[in-house]
Design a protein around this motif. Sequence first.
Motif, PDB file in Angstrom:
ATOM      1  N   VAL A  20       0.896  -1.214  -0.007  1.00 18.42           N
ATOM      2  CA  VAL A  20       0.071   0.165  -0.135  1.00 18.42           C
ATOM      3  C   VAL A  20       0.751   1.197  -0.020  1.00 18.42           C
ATOM      4  O   VAL A  20       1.945   1.382   0.510  1.00 18.42           O
ATOM      5  N   VAL A  21       0.513   2.291  -0.765  1.00 16.46           N
ATOM      6  CA  VAL A  21       1.091   3.663  -0.858  1.00 16.46           C
ATOM      7  C   VAL A  21       1.325   4.360   0.762  1.00 16.46           C
ATOM      8  O   VAL A  21       0.254   4.168   1.448  1.00 16.46           O
ATOM      9  N   LYS A  39      -3.347   4.942  -7.343  1.00 16.65           N
ATOM     10  CA  LYS A  39      -3.202   3.565  -7.936  1.00 16.65           C
ATOM     11  C   LYS A  39      -1.877   3.476  -8.921  1.00 16.65           C
ATOM     12  O   LYS A  39      -1.275   2.117  -8.937  1.00 16.65           O
ATOM     13  N   HIS A  60       0.693   2.744  -6.197  1.00 17.79           N
ATOM     14  CA  HIS A  60       0.561   1.326  -5.697  1.00 17.79           C
ATOM     15  C   HIS A  60       1.112   0.079  -6.705  1.00 17.79           C
ATOM     16  O   HIS A  60       1.696  -0.739  -6.243  1.00 17.79           O
ATOM     17  N   THR A  66       3.915  -2.389  -5.959  1.00 20.72           N
ATOM     18  CA  THR A  66       3.599  -3.930  -5.936  1.00 20.72           C
ATOM     19  C   THR A  66       4.559  -4.399  -7.020  1.00 20.72           C
ATOM     20  O   THR A  66       5.163  -5.593  -6.695  1.00 20.72           O
TER      21      THR A  66
END
Length: 187
Positions: free
Chosen positions: A2-3, A120, A123, A127
């Motif tokens: 998560v950011v 997003k 994120h 990831t």
Amino acid sequence: MVVDEVVAAAIRRQSQAQVATFVASCAERMAQVFTGLYGDDPVRNGDTDVVIRLVEDLWNPAISADAFQGYVTSLDGFQELEPSDEEIVDVVGVYTFYSVLVLRYAALYRSSADVEDALKCAHASLTATGQLDQNLQDAEFFAQEAELQQRVSSLGDLGADPIQRLRDGDRAVSQERLVAIQGRLTR
């Protein structure tokens, strides 16, 4: 992956221009993953050209939201984003997927100015680098990405020279990621 809360809070209070720089920076750090892995594939030449033009335009504040909506449409047609019942398991497929995802969210942000798209984008970058760390011994790409996001999210409005230095640094990071992924391919 998560950011970071500090990064998310900073992005939510920044100007559109500052967030545009943030997503351009994230995209720049993932672009060479796509272009480097598919640059020699004649079937993907058109896709590689789209990625190169998109990254260039992300750094240009004068490009219209409509142009970025066109990029979103183009990226949605990439094989990486086509629906599939099969899980992506090959090295090239995994990392080009993340690269396209980061680019798509960056283009979405520029087409709509919705801060959630910028988050997003961040994120997806985290990831991708977290996954790379899991597949390489002693890698610290996730920590590097988190630090870079923190640094870029804390910047104010930048002039041309600082933006060029930021972009040059992001290109070097992108090259490091590409080399690491290519190293996985030779094992």
